[in-house]
Scaffold this motif. Structure first.
Motif, short mmCIF file in Angstrom:
data_model
loop_
_atom_site.label_atom_id
_atom_site.label_comp_id
_atom_site.label_asym_id
_atom_site.label_seq_id
_atom_site.Cartn_x
_atom_site.Cartn_y
_atom_site.Cartn_z
N ASP A 1 0.81 -1.21 0.00
CA ASP A 1 0.00 0.00 0.00
C ASP A 1 0.85 1.27 0.00
OD1 ASP A 1 1.03 -0.35 2.53
OD2 ASP A 1 -0.81 0.25 3.59
N ALA A 2 2.18 1.13 -0.01
CA ALA A 2 3.05 2.30 -0.03
C ALA A 2 3.18 2.84 -1.44
CB ALA A 2 4.43 1.94 0.52
N ARG A 3 3.57 4.10 -1.53
CA ARG A 3 3.75 4.72 -2.83
C ARG A 3 5.18 5.24 -2.95
NH1 ARG A 3 -1.46 8.45 -4.12
NH2 ARG A 3 -1.35 9.00 -1.91
N THR A 4 5.66 5.25 -4.18
CA THR A 4 7.03 5.67 -4.46
C THR A 4 7.03 6.88 -5.37
OG1 THR A 4 7.95 3.45 -4.21
CG2 THR A 4 9.20 5.00 -5.55
N ALA A 5 7.89 7.83 -5.04
CA ALA A 5 8.13 8.99 -5.91
C ALA A 5 9.56 8.92 -6.42
CB ALA A 5 7.90 10.28 -5.14
N LEU A 6 9.72 9.16 -7.70
CA LEU A 6 11.05 9.28 -8.31
C LEU A 6 11.26 10.74 -8.68
CD1 LEU A 6 13.67 8.13 -9.54
CD2 LEU A 6 12.38 7.79 -11.67
N ILE A 7 12.29 11.35 -8.10
CA ILE A 7 12.65 12.72 -8.43
C ILE A 7 13.88 12.68 -9.32
CG2 ILE A 7 13.35 14.98 -7.57
CD1 ILE A 7 11.97 14.34 -4.94
N VAL A 8 13.76 13.23 -10.52
CA VAL A 8 14.89 13.34 -11.44
C VAL A 8 15.35 14.79 -11.40
CG1 VAL A 8 15.73 12.95 -13.77
CG2 VAL A 8 13.89 11.51 -12.86
N HIS A 9 16.53 15.00 -10.82
CA HIS A 9 17.01 16.36 -10.53
C HIS A 9 18.10 16.74 -11.52
CE1 HIS A 9 18.05 19.92 -8.31
NE2 HIS A 9 19.27 19.49 -8.05
N ALA A 10 18.00 17.97 -12.05
CA ALA A 10 18.95 18.42 -13.07
C ALA A 10 19.42 19.84 -12.77
CB ALA A 10 18.30 18.35 -14.46
N HIS A 11 20.36 19.95 -11.85
CA HIS A 11 21.04 21.23 -11.60
C HIS A 11 22.49 20.93 -11.24
CE1 HIS A 11 22.14 25.21 -10.30
NE2 HIS A 11 20.96 25.67 -10.69
N PRO A 12 23.44 21.63 -11.86
CA PRO A 12 24.85 21.29 -11.64
C PRO A 12 25.42 21.76 -10.31
CG PRO A 12 24.69 23.14 -13.15
CD PRO A 12 23.29 22.66 -12.92
N GLU A 13 24.71 22.61 -9.58
CA GLU A 13 25.24 23.18 -8.34
C GLU A 13 24.51 22.64 -7.11
OE1 GLU A 13 26.89 24.50 -5.36
OE2 GLU A 13 27.85 25.10 -7.25
N PRO A 14 25.21 21.85 -6.25
CA PRO A 14 24.56 21.31 -5.05
C PRO A 14 24.05 22.38 -4.09
CG PRO A 14 26.62 20.16 -5.50
CD PRO A 14 26.59 21.35 -6.42
N GLY A 15 24.67 23.58 -4.12
CA GLY A 15 24.24 24.64 -3.22
C GLY A 15 23.18 25.56 -3.80
N SER A 16 22.61 25.21 -4.94
CA SER A 16 21.64 26.07 -5.60
C SER A 16 20.29 26.05 -4.90
CB SER A 16 21.44 25.63 -7.06
OG SER A 16 20.83 24.34 -7.09
N PHE A 17 19.48 27.06 -5.17
CA PHE A 17 18.11 27.06 -4.66
C PHE A 17 17.33 25.91 -5.27
CE2 PHE A 17 13.65 28.04 -4.63
CZ PHE A 17 13.44 28.50 -3.34
N SER A 18 17.59 25.60 -6.54
CA SER A 18 16.92 24.48 -7.18
C SER A 18 17.15 23.18 -6.42
CB SER A 18 17.40 24.34 -8.63
OG SER A 18 16.79 23.24 -9.27
N THR A 19 18.38 22.96 -5.97
CA THR A 19 18.68 21.75 -5.20
C THR A 19 18.01 21.80 -3.84
OG1 THR A 19 20.78 21.49 -6.38
CG2 THR A 19 20.52 20.30 -4.31
N ALA A 20 17.99 22.97 -3.20
CA ALA A 20 17.30 23.11 -1.92
C ALA A 20 15.80 22.85 -2.10
CB ALA A 20 17.53 24.50 -1.35
#
Length: 225
Positions: free
Chosen positions: A6-25
């Motif tokens: 009954d659990a559900r899974t989400a797959l997040i495909v992330h595309a930003h080259p900077e780990p400290g970016s707002f996009s990554t946050a």
């Protein structure tokens, strides 16, 4: 990835080259919200993985004239997909919710994410072959969502604004990528112009992302798979 029935899974495909970016946050905030809502969350960080966006004959045992979709279809039937592509495809097929996390570059997704779609939305596995397209595609009955940042302001992306309607720019993703392989797109979660926001405004924007993603996570299943 094992999970209760009954659990559900989400797959997040992330595309930003900077780990400290707002996009990554923003991606990390969404992942936490989904986990707190009971989802098992799988994150593919394409830049961290060194994903190559180029779809070419090197991934196939092609001889002579190279037609990518025909080679994908043959590789699915013969079980000879590139192991890395197969791994990512398996993770797509295991997920109830797909999230694309990215900065809007040239009114579209970064090349690394488009190249991921070229290679992982495999003909014969995501659509085509034994599957159709749209409602008959392999990923029918699942949802997908865009989680993005822009360089321009909210006002500039309104109809009649300086840049035009954001929804117009996202149509090719919603219709040509998500719906084409069966997903039902959710309303995108967007932070406009985070580079121009204060620290307090960025914190408020992340709180808004958390709220929107939590609401999306609470939606009932579409259909049994």
């Amino acid at each position: 990835m094992s999970k209760p029935d009954d659990a559900r899974t989400a797959l997040i495909v992330h595309a930003h080259p900077e780990p400290g970016s707002f996009s990554t946050a923003q991606m990390s905030t969404a992942a936490r919200a989904l986990r707190e809502a009971g989802y098992a969350v799988d994150v593919l960080d394409l830049y961290a993985e060194g994903w190559s966006p180029v779809l070419d004959r090197d991934g196939f045992a092609a001889e002579g004239y190279f037609k990518p979709q025909a080679e994908q279809l043959r590789a699915v039937r013969e079980e000879t997909l590139d192991p890395r592509v197969q791994d990512h495809l398996d993770r797509v097929l295991a997920a109830d919710l797909l999230v694309f996390s990215f900065p809007l570059w040239w009114f579209s997704v970064p090349a690394i994410l488009k190249g991921w779609v070229d290679q992982v939305f495999v003909m014969g596995a995501a659509f085509g072959g034994d599957h159709g397209i749209f409602e008959q595609a392999a990923l029918s009955g699942r949802r997908a969502m865009l989680l993005l940042t822009t360089g321009g302001s909210r006002e500039s992306f309104q109809p009649g604004g300086a840049l035009g309607s954001l929804h117009d720019f996202l149509f090719h993703i919603h219709r040509g990528m998500f719906e084409f392989v069966g997903y039902r797109p959710l309303e995108p979660v967007v932070t406009y112009g985070p580079a121009h926001l204060s620290d307090q405004e960025r914190a408020q924007a992340l709180a808004a992302v958390r709220h929107r993603v939590t609401l999306a996570a609470a939606l009932p299943r579409l259909t049994a798979r």
